[in-house]
Design a protein around this motif. Sequence first.
Motif, PDB file in Angstrom:
ATOM      1  N   PRO A 145      68.122 167.805  89.874  1.00  0.00           N
ATOM      2  CA  PRO A 145      68.326 168.259  88.489  1.00  0.00           C
ATOM      3  C   PRO A 145      68.944 169.645  88.453  1.00  0.00           C
ATOM      4  CG  PRO A 145      66.021 168.443  89.090  1.00  0.00           C
ATOM      5  CD  PRO A 145      66.699 167.755  90.240  1.00  0.00           C
ATOM      6  N   LEU A 146      69.876 169.835  87.538  1.00  0.00           N
ATOM      7  CA  LEU A 146      70.457 171.149  87.312  1.00  0.00           C
ATOM      8  C   LEU A 146      69.752 171.793  86.134  1.00  0.00           C
ATOM      9  CD1 LEU A 146      74.266 170.336  87.691  1.00  0.00           C
ATOM     10  CD2 LEU A 146      72.570 170.807  89.469  1.00  0.00           C
ATOM     11  N   ASP A 147      69.724 173.102  86.130  1.00  0.00           N
ATOM     12  CA  ASP A 147      69.057 173.824  85.043  1.00  0.00           C
ATOM     13  C   ASP A 147      69.885 173.672  83.782  1.00  0.00           C
ATOM     14  OD1 ASP A 147      67.601 175.457  83.435  1.00  0.00           O
ATOM     15  OD2 ASP A 147      68.076 177.316  84.486  1.00  0.00           O
ATOM     16  N   VAL A 148      69.353 172.956  82.797  1.00  0.00           N
ATOM     17  CA  VAL A 148      70.101 172.717  81.561  1.00  0.00           C
ATOM     18  C   VAL A 148      69.569 173.563  80.420  1.00  0.00           C
ATOM     19  CG1 VAL A 148      70.730 170.378  82.179  1.00  0.00           C
ATOM     20  CG2 VAL A 148      68.610 170.767  80.939  1.00  0.00           C
ATOM     21  N   ASP A 149      68.605 174.433  80.691  1.00  0.00           N
ATOM     22  CA  ASP A 149      68.122 175.336  79.653  1.00  0.00           C
ATOM     23  C   ASP A 149      69.160 176.422  79.408  1.00  0.00           C
ATOM     24  OD1 ASP A 149      65.751 173.945  79.465  1.00  0.00           O
ATOM     25  OD2 ASP A 149      64.818 175.118  81.066  1.00  0.00           O
ATOM     26  N   ALA A 150      68.961 177.183  78.338  1.00  0.00           N
ATOM     27  CA  ALA A 150      69.864 178.289  78.059  1.00  0.00           C
ATOM     28  C   ALA A 150      69.879 179.226  79.249  1.00  0.00           C
ATOM     29  CB  ALA A 150      69.407 179.033  76.813  1.00  0.00           C
ATOM     30  N   PRO A 151      71.069 179.561  79.795  1.00  0.00           N
ATOM     31  CA  PRO A 151      71.151 180.407  80.984  1.00  0.00           C
ATOM     32  C   PRO A 151      70.530 181.767  80.742  1.00  0.00           C
ATOM     33  CG  PRO A 151      73.253 179.336  80.543  1.00  0.00           C
ATOM     34  CD  PRO A 151      72.379 179.094  79.352  1.00  0.00           C
ATOM     35  N   GLY A 215      73.077 179.417  89.114  1.00  0.00           N
ATOM     36  CA  GLY A 215      72.973 178.074  88.571  1.00  0.00           C
ATOM     37  C   GLY A 215      73.737 177.112  89.457  1.00  0.00           C
ATOM     38  N   ALA A 216      74.100 175.976  88.916  1.00  0.00           N
ATOM     39  CA  ALA A 216      74.822 174.980  89.709  1.00  0.00           C
ATOM     40  C   ALA A 216      75.628 174.080  88.786  1.00  0.00           C
ATOM     41  CB  ALA A 216      73.853 174.141  90.547  1.00  0.00           C
ATOM     42  N   VAL A 256      76.561 175.669  94.037  1.00  0.00           N
ATOM     43  CA  VAL A 256      75.524 176.600  93.607  1.00  0.00           C
ATOM     44  C   VAL A 256      76.097 178.009  93.614  1.00  0.00           C
ATOM     45  CG1 VAL A 256      73.188 177.466  94.051  1.00  0.00           C
ATOM     46  CG2 VAL A 256      73.778 175.095  94.632  1.00  0.00           C
ATOM     47  N   GLY A 257      75.904 178.740  92.524  1.00  0.00           N
ATOM     48  CA  GLY A 257      76.407 180.104  92.453  1.00  0.00           C
ATOM     49  C   GLY A 257      76.155 180.707  91.088  1.00  0.00           C
TER      50      GLY A 257
END
Length: 384
Positions: A145-151, A215-216, A256-257
């Motif tokens: 899973p990628l972080d989909v919340d507000a960065p 993030g990614a 990823v970066g």
Amino acid sequence: MSSTPSTVERAFEAALYADSDAALDTGASLLASDPASDAELARRGEEFVEGAWRRGWQPADVVRIVRRELDDVHVRLVSVLILDESGRNRQPRGPRWTAQLEELNAEAGGTKAPPRTGPRTDRFSYATAVLGLYRLLLRLPSIEPLDVDAPKGTAGAPRDSRMLTRIRALLAKAEATGFPEEAEALSAKAQELMARHSIDEALLAARTHAKDAPGACRIGVDPPYETAKAVLLDAVSGANRCRAVWNEALGFSTVVGFEPDLEAVELLYTSLLVQATAAMTKAEAAQRAGGRKRTKSFRQSFLAAYAHRIGDRLADVAEGQVTATQGELLPVLAAREVAVADETERMFPATVTTRLRGVNDAAGWEEGAAAADRAQVRARPPLR
């Protein structure tokens, strides 16, 4: 007392858990004979889409795998499902998710398609396509899973759209020109702007003590010659302080970066791939004109050499940039590299290396290396 299964449930039982076309035909026949089942069929499709989100997939990922495994009709169907689901589910999922929906909406004609209430072709063909799509969605595996919340931090700030527009324009010109020197100059300027954009954001985050974090994103790596393309993407990622992990089976790499660096990787990889493909086509035509037939081995060797050479030269440029950098930037970049490495390890605790195979055409290798030299961006001036 048990209730009688609906037409949709009986069609799913017949078609979704088997692999044969005959199973699809059986399920499609049930649906085609019952127009009242259309609304439930569409609703269940949105449930399959929501299930994909829970297993780590994002809109662009789903569309990409459907395009890879099925046909255009299935791409249109899944696009409708995704847009309809997003219209009903207002949960915020971050700017990358929103951008994917906007792109999908634009491809669909700029307006969201209305909820599906019936087929646009004969009922049997429509039902067959829907069941084929649902069968694929049902079987999608879980992925990271990628972080989909507000960065967080500066990653959540509005991007410098003028800078990104200028970078895209420079790379588009580099792709279009037939003169290698001009392409190199344009790519060099774009690379310089990307580096400045990234470093400005890194310094801003450090000075304001923003809780910025890596993030990614996922980038498609499509056949043919996907191994060489994955190597190229890995080289571009490394040069921009990112890490790339290739999922060969599903046809993408996860990069990823930090957000500005992810943007740079997406832009530069796409541009270099376009330039490589154009150069390969031109080189192959010259080989044929000289009476030498070239096959898959020529193209595979060409792209492998291109990726290898670009990787070497981008690494040299990156090393030179770090060596020339002084002041507060060095510890900032070092901290970011550690954060990216830690996040990659967290997401992918077990990875393996892959070797390039089928690289056995000397002419293809020489032509690919030469093309990489022409596409190479020049070393940038020190950034302070």
